[in-house]
Scaffold this active site. Structure first.
Site, PDB file in Angstrom:
ATOM      1  NE  ARG A  36      -1.836   4.706  -0.488  1.00  0.00           N
ATOM      2  CZ  ARG A  36      -3.071   5.049  -0.798  1.00  0.00           C
ATOM      3  NH1 ARG A  36      -3.363   5.476  -2.004  1.00  0.00           N
ATOM      4  NH2 ARG A  36      -4.026   4.982   0.106  1.00  0.00           N
ATOM      5  CG  ASN A 111       7.341   2.568   4.363  1.00  0.00           C
ATOM      6  OD1 ASN A 111       8.076   3.410   3.842  1.00  0.00           O
ATOM      7  ND2 ASN A 111       6.090   2.376   3.943  1.00  0.00           N
ATOM      8  CE1 TYR A 176       6.915  12.665   7.632  1.00  0.00           C
ATOM      9  CE2 TYR A 176       8.870  14.006   7.245  1.00  0.00           C
ATOM     10  CZ  TYR A 176       8.109  12.876   6.972  1.00  0.00           C
ATOM     11  OH  TYR A 176       8.561  11.954   6.058  1.00  0.00           O
ATOM     12  CB  ALA A 179       7.322  12.051  14.232  1.00  0.00           C
ATOM     13  CE  LYS A 180       8.991   9.963   8.917  1.00  0.00           C
ATOM     14  NZ  LYS A 180       8.779   8.506   8.735  1.00  0.00           N
TER      15      LYS A 180
HETATM   16  N1  LIG Z   1       8.018  10.665  -0.006  1.00  0.00           N
HETATM   17  C1  LIG Z   1       9.042  11.282   0.567  1.00  0.00           C
HETATM   18  O1  LIG Z   1       9.596  12.255   0.018  1.00  0.00           O
HETATM   19  C2  LIG Z   1       9.597  10.812   1.884  1.00  0.00           C
HETATM   20  C3  LIG Z   1      10.795  11.362   2.330  1.00  0.00           C
HETATM   21  C4  LIG Z   1      11.339  10.937   3.544  1.00  0.00           C
HETATM   22  C5  LIG Z   1      10.679   9.976   4.276  1.00  0.00           C
HETATM   23  N2  LIG Z   1       9.501   9.456   3.820  1.00  0.00           N
HETATM   24  C6  LIG Z   1       8.869   8.439   4.656  1.00  0.00           C
HETATM   25  O2  LIG Z   1       8.688   7.265   3.903  1.00  0.00           O
HETATM   26  C7  LIG Z   1       7.572   6.540   4.396  1.00  0.00           C
HETATM   27  C8  LIG Z   1       6.645   6.204   3.242  1.00  0.00           C
HETATM   28  O3  LIG Z   1       6.158   7.415   2.662  1.00  0.00           O
HETATM   29  P1  LIG Z   1       5.600   7.508   1.169  1.00  0.00           P
HETATM   30  O4  LIG Z   1       6.202   8.700   0.564  1.00  0.00           O
HETATM   31  O5  LIG Z   1       5.693   6.203   0.484  1.00  0.00           O
HETATM   32  O6  LIG Z   1       4.084   7.885   1.501  1.00  0.00           O
HETATM   33  P2  LIG Z   1       2.690   7.290   0.945  1.00  0.00           P
HETATM   34  O7  LIG Z   1       2.794   6.949  -0.497  1.00  0.00           O
HETATM   35  O8  LIG Z   1       1.676   8.269   1.401  1.00  0.00           O
HETATM   36  O9  LIG Z   1       2.541   5.914   1.771  1.00  0.00           O
HETATM   37  C9  LIG Z   1       2.364   5.956   3.150  1.00  0.00           C
HETATM   38  C10 LIG Z   1       2.103   4.541   3.645  1.00  0.00           C
HETATM   39  O10 LIG Z   1       1.837   4.604   5.059  1.00  0.00           O
HETATM   40  C11 LIG Z   1       0.612   3.918   5.339  1.00  0.00           C
HETATM   41  N3  LIG Z   1      -0.111   4.535   6.442  1.00  0.00           N
HETATM   42  C12 LIG Z   1      -0.435   5.854   6.591  1.00  0.00           C
HETATM   43  N4  LIG Z   1      -1.166   6.019   7.721  1.00  0.00           N
HETATM   44  C13 LIG Z   1      -1.288   4.791   8.295  1.00  0.00           C
HETATM   45  C14 LIG Z   1      -1.937   4.320   9.473  1.00  0.00           C
HETATM   46  N5  LIG Z   1      -2.607   5.144  10.301  1.00  0.00           N
HETATM   47  N6  LIG Z   1      -1.859   3.000   9.753  1.00  0.00           N
HETATM   48  C15 LIG Z   1      -1.187   2.153   8.932  1.00  0.00           C
HETATM   49  N7  LIG Z   1      -0.580   2.549   7.799  1.00  0.00           N
HETATM   50  C16 LIG Z   1      -0.627   3.858   7.481  1.00  0.00           C
HETATM   51  C17 LIG Z   1      -0.197   4.060   4.062  1.00  0.00           C
HETATM   52  O11 LIG Z   1      -1.196   3.030   4.036  1.00  0.00           O
HETATM   53  P3  LIG Z   1      -2.525   3.174   3.118  1.00  0.00           P
HETATM   54  O12 LIG Z   1      -2.061   3.684   1.786  1.00  0.00           O
HETATM   55  O13 LIG Z   1      -3.041   1.786   3.057  1.00  0.00           O
HETATM   56  O14 LIG Z   1      -3.428   4.117   3.837  1.00  0.00           O
HETATM   57  C18 LIG Z   1       0.874   3.931   2.995  1.00  0.00           C
HETATM   58  O15 LIG Z   1       1.119   2.577   2.703  1.00  0.00           O
HETATM   59  C19 LIG Z   1       6.927   7.435   5.461  1.00  0.00           C
HETATM   60  O16 LIG Z   1       7.375   7.047   6.735  1.00  0.00           O
HETATM   61  C20 LIG Z   1       7.470   8.808   5.117  1.00  0.00           C
HETATM   62  O17 LIG Z   1       7.475   9.662   6.228  1.00  0.00           O
HETATM   63  C21 LIG Z   1       8.948   9.846   2.641  1.00  0.00           C
END
Ligand SMILES: NC(=O)c1ccc[n+]([C@@H]2O[C@H](COP(=O)([O-])OP(=O)(O)OC[C@H]3O[C@@H](n4cnc5c(N)ncnc54)[C@H](OP(=O)(O)O)[C@@H]3O)[C@@H](O)[C@H]2O)c1
Length: 269
Positions: A36, A111, A176, A179-180
């Site tokens: 997702r 990711n 967070y 880690a990042k």
């Molecule tokens: N959204 C933002 O504003 C933002 C900004 C900067 C960086 N990011 C980074 O972008 C990346 C994706 O975030 P997102 O916003 O798309 O979040 P998200 O919609 O919550 O998706 C997170 C993804 O990580 C997977 N995941 C979480 N815990 C896991 C685990 N223990 N083992 C394996 N997979 C795991 C989830 O898998 P399941 O769904 O199958 O559990 C999901 O596919 C992350 O690294 C986040 O820190 C996001």
């Protein structure tokens, strides 16, 4: 050009521009957390450029199956693998399963990520370790399963999803942010160690993106985010995926150790 080699000196500029090569045909990618949000958009974007794409999931494997079907509808190979990225032995099992179906992973997108926000005063050791285990040690565990095979083949792309929070810090996000920031330092170190082996390693630092992760941000905090974002809106996941696709492509052959900000102008360096 599907190597990290210097473009042929016989090409003049016009010819070089004309043959700009976005194509990922013949390449295989692995996207962690492809079920997702941003990971889903990355998986679909890489597939639309011609790559076969394996994805991983954790709690959302039913969504991963949908992503897999969408990729197969594009005529590409795909499969999804469940794992807890926080557990190195589970990552090794996932890597063995992936390698049986996709023997050469050319592009790895780290990711998967989580947040467990709390002010530093209230942050527990569990919250600290949980986020470090997924967002930083997870990148280490997955990368070490695939990077040496890329080096042996002389071609590879690794793109790590960091965050603006890893560059600037974030209120209530000590775990967070650490880690990042660690992901950025790991990216630069791997870039140094693998540059002569044909593997580029880069990071993307998104600002705020419209996904499940930001749906948890309280409304007042989100208002402040929008006020501090010159473009005045959140990013769509596909706007992060576009940057990943570029860094994964043959076009980005001379870019390594770079952190690409995709943040709507929120942080300019
Ligand atoms: N959204 C933002 O504003 C933002 C900004 C900067 C960086 N990011 C980074 O972008 C990346 C994706 O975030 P997102 O916003 O798309 O979040 P998200 O919609 O919550 O998706 C997170 C993804 O990580 C997977 N995941 C979480 N815990 C896991 C685990 N223990 N083992 C394996 N997979 C795991 C989830 O898998 P399941 O769904 O199958 O559990 C999901 O596919 C992350 O690294 C986040 O820190 C996001």
């Amino acid at each position: 050009m599907h190597t990290n080699e210097i473009p042929s000196p016989e090409l003049n500029n016009t010819e070089f521009v004309r043959m700009m090569d976005w194509s990922l045909h013949g390449k295989t990618a692995l996207v962690t957390g492809g079920s997702r949000g941003i990971g889903r958009a990355i998986a679909l974007s890489l597939a639309s450029l011609g790559a076969d794409v394996a994805i991983t999931c954790y709690t959302g494997c039913k969504f991963a199956t949908d992503v897999q079907a969408e990729i197969q509808d594009m005529g590409r190979r795909s499969a999804s693998y469940s794992h807890d990225i926080a557990k190195p032995e589970d990552v090794e099992r996932m890597a063995r399963e992936v390698s049986m179906a996709f023997p050469s992973i050319d592009i790895l997108v780290n990711n998967a990520g989580i947040t467990r926000d709390r002010s530093f005063k209230k942050m527990t050791l569990d919250m600290w370790q949980g986020v470090l285990a997924v967002n930083l040690t997870g990148v280490f565990s997955v990368t070490r399963c695939f990077i040496d095979a890329m080096a042996d083949r002389g071609w590879g792309r690794i793109v790590n999803i960091s965050s603006i929070i890893g560059e600037a810090g974030g209120f209530g996000q000590a775990n967070y942010a650490a880690a990042k920031a660690g992901v950025i330092a790991l990216t630069k170190t791997l870039a140094l160690e693998y540059a002569r082996k044909g593997v580029t390693v880069n990071a993307i630092a998104p600002g705020f993106v419209s996904t499940r992760m930001t749906a948890e941000v309280p409304e007042r905090a989100m208002q402040s985010v929008l006020e501090r974002t010159p473009i005045g809106r959140l990013a769509e996941p596909r706007e992060i995926a576009a940057a990943v696709s570029f860094l994964s492509s043959p076009l980005a052959s001379y870019i390594t150790g770079h952190v690409l900000d995709v943040n709507g102008g929120m942080l300019m360096r």
